[in-house]
Design an enzyme around this catalytic site. Structure first.
Site, PDB file in Angstrom:
ATOM      1  N   SER A  17       0.729  -1.191   0.115  1.00  0.00           N
ATOM      2  CA  SER A  17      -0.025  -0.023   0.128  1.00  0.00           C
ATOM      3  C   SER A  17       0.819   1.270  -0.035  1.00  0.00           C
ATOM      4  CB  SER A  17      -0.718  -0.066   1.195  1.00  0.00           C
ATOM      5  OG  SER A  17      -1.574   1.261   1.288  1.00  0.00           O
ATOM      6  N   SER A  19      -0.628   4.196   0.741  1.00  0.00           N
ATOM      7  CA  SER A  19      -1.578   4.981   1.289  1.00  0.00           C
ATOM      8  C   SER A  19      -0.741   5.687   2.526  1.00  0.00           C
ATOM      9  CB  SER A  19      -2.672   4.343   1.904  1.00  0.00           C
ATOM     10  OG  SER A  19      -3.407   4.310   1.110  1.00  0.00           O
ATOM     11  N   LYS A  67     -14.116  -3.580   2.939  1.00  0.00           N
ATOM     12  CA  LYS A  67     -15.039  -2.342   2.662  1.00  0.00           C
ATOM     13  C   LYS A  67     -16.475  -2.606   2.951  1.00  0.00           C
ATOM     14  CE  LYS A  67     -11.966  -0.385  -0.732  1.00  0.00           C
ATOM     15  NZ  LYS A  67     -11.788  -0.294  -2.374  1.00  0.00           N
ATOM     16  N   ASN A  88     -14.882   2.688   2.853  1.00  0.00           N
ATOM     17  CA  ASN A  88     -13.471   2.597   2.833  1.00  0.00           C
ATOM     18  C   ASN A  88     -12.962   3.499   3.673  1.00  0.00           C
ATOM     19  OD1 ASN A  88     -13.970   5.367   1.117  1.00  0.00           O
ATOM     20  ND2 ASN A  88     -11.718   4.848   0.191  1.00  0.00           N
ATOM     21  N   ASP A 103     -13.906   6.230  -2.636  1.00  0.00           N
ATOM     22  CA  ASP A 103     -13.854   5.620  -3.762  1.00  0.00           C
ATOM     23  C   ASP A 103     -14.330   6.223  -4.892  1.00  0.00           C
ATOM     24  OD1 ASP A 103     -11.809   3.795  -2.833  1.00  0.00           O
ATOM     25  OD2 ASP A 103     -13.078   2.147  -2.565  1.00  0.00           O
ATOM     26  N   GLY A 126     -15.245  -6.891 -13.199  1.00  0.00           N
ATOM     27  CA  GLY A 126     -14.986  -7.009 -11.781  1.00  0.00           C
ATOM     28  C   GLY A 126     -16.533  -6.785 -11.136  1.00  0.00           C
TER      29      GLY A 126
END
Length: 276
Positions: A17, A19, A67, A88, A103, A126
């Site tokens: 990640s 983030s 999530k 999220n 998101d 997806g």
């Protein structure tokens, strides 16, 4: 709000990640001595972890597979998260746990930054939580028809139901249909990075539709690589990560994703720079 606060991104796997570097850059620029870390977490342990957070904690960022798992743990959920069925972001606001979905905004903002402001016919690859956010984002950009391509039969059922609530036509199908699709102006892939779809996109689709691949590690994904090889337009998944993170910083600092940060353009700049 200048005291030390703790934040973290939770998910599995989480070691890749980016983030932490995004958030740390923002808080350093804003002069906030906040700590932001990455924590490996699965759904089975999430409840105990969240219930065990003390007053030092300001919030959490959540990635797959959490999530949807987090929703029952929240006291309040914003409208976007309710619509997408996924949160999220968790803001720890006194005794309350408030959930948000950034998101959707991250997808919209990165597509707009790339010059894609209007979508008519979209293709979504997806069927998970991020796919639901992508469908809401496509709707916000004007899409009236979205073909949802999945690898497992039945995986698009919840997205078809979401499409009905959004007032758009959702057409479930198989990823193998990529080879014959044409006429779309946007493709969004939400499958994990490195995943092989078992199908190649048609030349017609690559020539007319921009691709946003939300995966960013490893990069390019097999799908993005084929798009680039065919001369198509590709929007890097890091753009979504960047813009959804900026909205998270708004939430953690101001308590509201709609309230801009002080000197926000500069904050976005240092966050973008942290990804280089």
């Amino acid at each position: 709000m200048s005291d030390v606060r703790r934040l973290a991104v939770l998910g599995s796997p989480i070691s890749h990640s980016k983030s932490p570097r995004l958030h740390r850059a923002a808080y350093e620029y804003l002069g906030l001595p906040w700590q932001y870390t990455a924590v490996e977490m699965d759904g089975a342990r999430l409840g105990d972890f969240v219930r065990g957070l003390d007053s030092e904690w300001r919030g959490l960022s959540l990635t797959m597979p959490l999530k949807q798992d987090v929703l029952p743990l929240l006291d309040h959920v914003d409208g976007v998260a309710v619509l997408a069925g996924a949160a999220n972001t968790v803001l720890l606001d006194g005794d309350a746990r408030r959930g948000f979905n950034t998101d959707v905004g991250g997808i919209v903002r990165t597509l707009q930054e790339a010059g894609l402001r209007d979508v008519s016919h979209g293709v979504l690859i997806g069927g998970g939580a991020t796919a639901a956010s992508a469908l809401v984002a496509m709707s916000e950009l004007g899409a009236r028809r979205v073909q949802v391509l999945v690898r497992r039969t039945g995986a698009a059922t919840s997205l078809a139901e979401l499409g009905a609530r959004l007032g758009i036509s959702v057409e479930p199908g198989s990823v193998t249909e990529l080879a014959t699709l044409r006429g779309a102006d946007l493709v969004v892939s939400t499958v994990p990075g490195g995943a092989e779809l078992g199908a190649e996109a048609s030349e017609e689709l690559i020539s007319t539709a921009a691709l946003l691949d939300v995966a960013y590690d490893p990069w390019p994904t097999p799908l993005a690589a084929s798009w680039l090889a065919g001369g198509g337009v590709v929007v890097h998944g890091l753009g979504m990560l960047l813009h959804q993170a900026l909205l998270q910083v708004r939430i953690f600092v101001n308590g509201d994703p709609e309230v801009p940060l002080r000197d926000e353009a500069a904050v976005l700049g240092v966050m973008r720079g942290s990804l280089r």
